[in-house]
Design an enzyme around this catalytic site. Structure first.
Site, PDB file in Angstrom:
ATOM      1  N   GLU A  31       0.839  -1.187   0.000  1.00 33.37           N
ATOM      2  CA  GLU A  31       0.000   0.000   0.000  1.00 33.37           C
ATOM      3  C   GLU A  31       0.882   1.247   0.000  1.00 33.37           C
ATOM      4  OE1 GLU A  31      -3.130   0.167   2.850  1.00 33.37           O
ATOM      5  OE2 GLU A  31      -3.920  -1.802   2.277  1.00 33.37           O
ATOM      6  N   HIS A  88      -4.423   6.669   0.262  1.00 38.16           N
ATOM      7  CA  HIS A  88      -3.697   5.409   0.342  1.00 38.16           C
ATOM      8  C   HIS A  88      -4.275   4.476  -0.703  1.00 38.16           C
ATOM      9  CE1 HIS A  88      -7.128   4.229   2.948  1.00 38.16           C
ATOM     10  NE2 HIS A  88      -6.793   2.973   2.741  1.00 38.16           N
ATOM     11  N   HIS A 111      -5.379   0.474  -2.117  1.00 41.50           N
ATOM     12  CA  HIS A 111      -5.835  -0.872  -1.770  1.00 41.50           C
ATOM     13  C   HIS A 111      -5.434  -1.790  -2.922  1.00 41.50           C
ATOM     14  CE1 HIS A 111      -9.265   0.090   1.368  1.00 41.50           C
ATOM     15  NE2 HIS A 111      -8.056   0.425   1.786  1.00 41.50           N
ATOM     16  N   ASP A 154      -9.665   0.928   8.250  1.00 41.69           N
ATOM     17  CA  ASP A 154      -9.713   2.352   7.899  1.00 41.69           C
ATOM     18  C   ASP A 154     -10.623   3.113   8.864  1.00 41.69           C
ATOM     19  OD1 ASP A 154      -7.979   2.291   5.697  1.00 41.69           O
ATOM     20  OD2 ASP A 154      -9.590   1.658   4.349  1.00 41.69           O
TER      21      ASP A 154
END
Lengths: 149, 101
Positions: free
Chosen positions: A22, A81, A83, A94
């Site tokens: 990530e 960010h 995934h 999250d």
């Protein structure tokens, strides 16, 4: 929320380069009459293990970046960010790790190393859920960025 | 500058962008107190809607909330018991984390 094409490109490129881990970074801009993101700033993922499924931005790095942005009369208005090989939807992690309402959280999905969908979320005031936001590319800002370059 | 306990301490607290809707859009707030904990108590007393975002149900600072005194994270000092002096600056900095799993 509005975001410049340049910032979207930085996020897509960072997510692809970092996959299968990530990636994460800051969204710099202004929070006036809605969020306007001018820049995406890649940050190191300092999570100690399983960076394929987790990320962390060091508070020290965020503190310094916030000061830098404020010197330019800008603010840290959110975070992004990725995934990798997962949908661009907020996970339980999250939500558990979510900080303050009014920050925008962008999630960039990556499939087989290629960036796909991107979504935007904001923590509700009662901290119980993420609420989806519409992302609109700020074409005026994108043109300005091209002129400045 | 005297830092005796009788002196009125004016401490500046810098508010992150995402919390300014809870502080009447103030970027910073001047408060009084002799420790970080006292100053933060004043802050949430003046702006009660901030409390749930800074503190958990047990009354402890949320794990993702870092407080900086000047350039130093108070975790490296004496945490909320860290003594502050007149004209010190506190900053509220979140620790950002999450992920797909």
């Amino acid at each position: 929320m509005k975001i410049s094409a340049a910032a979207l490109n930085v996020i897509r490129r960072h997510a692809a380069e970092t996959s299968p881990e990530e990636c994460c970074g800051l969204l710099i801009g202004r929070l006036e009459d809605g969020t306007s993101v001018l820049e995406a700033v890649p940050m190191a993922n300092v999570f100690s293990e399983n960076r394929n499924r987790r990320y962390r931005i060091s508070p020290d790095a965020l503190f310094r970046a916030t000061r830098d942005a404020e010197r330019r009369e800008l603010d840290v208005v959110g975070f992004y960010h990725s995934h990798p090989d997962h949908p661009a939807l907020p996970s339980e992690t999250d939500l558990a790790e979510a900080t303050f309402p009014n920050y925008v959280y962008l999630i960039q999905s990556v499939r087989s190393g290629e960036p796909t969908e991107i979504t935007a979320w904001r923590l509700s005031d009662d901290r119980s859920r993420f609420v989806g936001e519409i992302i609109s590319e700020d074409r005026q800002q994108s043109k300005l960025n091209q002129v400045e370059k | 500058m005297s830092t005796s306990t009788n002196h009125v301490q004016k401490i500046t607290v810098n508010i992150p962008t995402a919390l300014r809707s809870f502080t009447d859009n103030a970027r910073s707030v001047q408060l009084e107190g002799h420790t970080v904990g006292e100053v933060l108590k004043q802050l949430t007393g003046r702006f009660p809607a901030l409390r749930q975002h800074l503190y958990d149900d047990g009354g402890s600072l949320r794990s993702f909330v870092s407080i900086y005194l000047g350039d130093e994270d108070i975790r490296h000092l004496n945490r909320e018991n860290t003594v502050v002096s007149h004209a010190d600056e506190l900053s509220i900095v979140p620790s950002i984390a999450g992920g797909g799993a």
